[in-house]
Scaffold this motif. Structure first.
Motif, PDB file in Angstrom:
ATOM      1  N   MET A   1       0.966  -1.062   0.014  1.00 14.49           N
ATOM      2  CA  MET A   1      -0.055   0.007   0.058  1.00 14.49           C
ATOM      3  C   MET A   1       0.866   1.378   0.010  1.00 14.49           C
ATOM      4  O   MET A   1       1.896   1.388   0.723  1.00 14.49           O
ATOM      5  N   LYS A   2       0.533   2.418  -1.017  1.00 18.36           N
ATOM      6  CA  LYS A   2       1.356   3.262  -0.865  1.00 18.36           C
ATOM      7  C   LYS A   2       0.607   4.501  -0.210  1.00 18.36           C
ATOM      8  O   LYS A   2      -0.601   4.661  -0.119  1.00 18.36           O
ATOM      9  N   GLN A   3       1.492   5.238   0.530  1.00 20.18           N
ATOM     10  CA  GLN A   3       1.190   6.332   1.144  1.00 20.18           C
ATOM     11  C   GLN A   3       1.089   7.514   0.453  1.00 20.18           C
ATOM     12  O   GLN A   3       1.992   8.015  -0.115  1.00 20.18           O
ATOM     13  N   VAL A   4       0.082   8.457   0.634  1.00 17.18           N
ATOM     14  CA  VAL A   4      -0.057   9.740  -0.378  1.00 17.18           C
ATOM     15  C   VAL A   4      -0.066  10.819   0.747  1.00 17.18           C
ATOM     16  O   VAL A   4      -1.203  10.763   1.444  1.00 17.18           O
ATOM     17  N   SER A  20      -1.914  10.938  -6.857  1.00 15.73           N
ATOM     18  CA  SER A  20      -1.441   9.717  -6.733  1.00 15.73           C
ATOM     19  C   SER A  20      -0.862   9.127  -7.962  1.00 15.73           C
ATOM     20  O   SER A  20      -0.505   8.105  -8.227  1.00 15.73           O
ATOM     21  N   CYS A  22      -2.793   8.363 -10.505  1.00 20.22           N
ATOM     22  CA  CYS A  22      -3.709   7.237 -11.047  1.00 20.22           C
ATOM     23  C   CYS A  22      -4.162   7.736 -12.501  1.00 20.22           C
ATOM     24  O   CYS A  22      -4.631   7.022 -13.391  1.00 20.22           O
ATOM     25  N   ARG A  57      -8.388   4.690   3.078  1.00 24.93           N
ATOM     26  CA  ARG A  57      -7.978   3.672   2.323  1.00 24.93           C
ATOM     27  C   ARG A  57      -8.777   3.822   0.720  1.00 24.93           C
ATOM     28  O   ARG A  57      -9.831   3.574   0.976  1.00 24.93           O
ATOM     29  N   GLU A  63      -4.531   0.183 -10.207  1.00 24.36           N
ATOM     30  CA  GLU A  63      -3.348   1.107 -10.080  1.00 24.36           C
ATOM     31  C   GLU A  63      -2.786   0.463  -8.727  1.00 24.36           C
ATOM     32  O   GLU A  63      -1.844   0.808  -8.308  1.00 24.36           O
ATOM     33  N   PHE A  66      -3.976   2.658  -1.847  1.00 25.74           N
ATOM     34  CA  PHE A  66      -3.315   3.930  -1.422  1.00 25.74           C
ATOM     35  C   PHE A  66      -3.878   4.192   0.128  1.00 25.74           C
ATOM     36  O   PHE A  66      -5.022   3.797   0.358  1.00 25.74           O
TER      37      PHE A  66
END
Length: 71
Positions: A1-4, A20, A22, A57, A63, A66
């Motif tokens: 999971m990517k953090q933005v 992000s 996307c 989340r 994609e 996040f």
């Protein structure tokens, strides 16, 4: 999971999708949402103006996942 990371209290979903990487434009964000390819906290979401707060989340089909993080 990517953090933005965001610099404010919240971010709108369409802005988040651009931040992000996307989608490159708001119009493409609208199309993505209309096709029901986005989930927020596990629930399908189609509102571009949905406010996202740190800890939310987001799953975008094709994609990845996040998480909104406070800076």
């Amino acid at each position: 999971m990517k953090q933005v990371k965001i610099h404010s209290e919240y971010i709108k979903l369409d802005q988040f999708l651009k931040l992000s990487d996307c989608v490159p434009t708001g119009g493409m964000a609208k199309a993505l949402l209309q096709e029901n390819l986005v989930k927020v906290n596990g629930e399908p979401e189609d509102r571009r103006g949905r406010k996202l707060y740190p800890g939310d989340r987001i799953e975008v089909e094709g994609e990845g996942s996040f998480e909104v993080a406070a800076e």
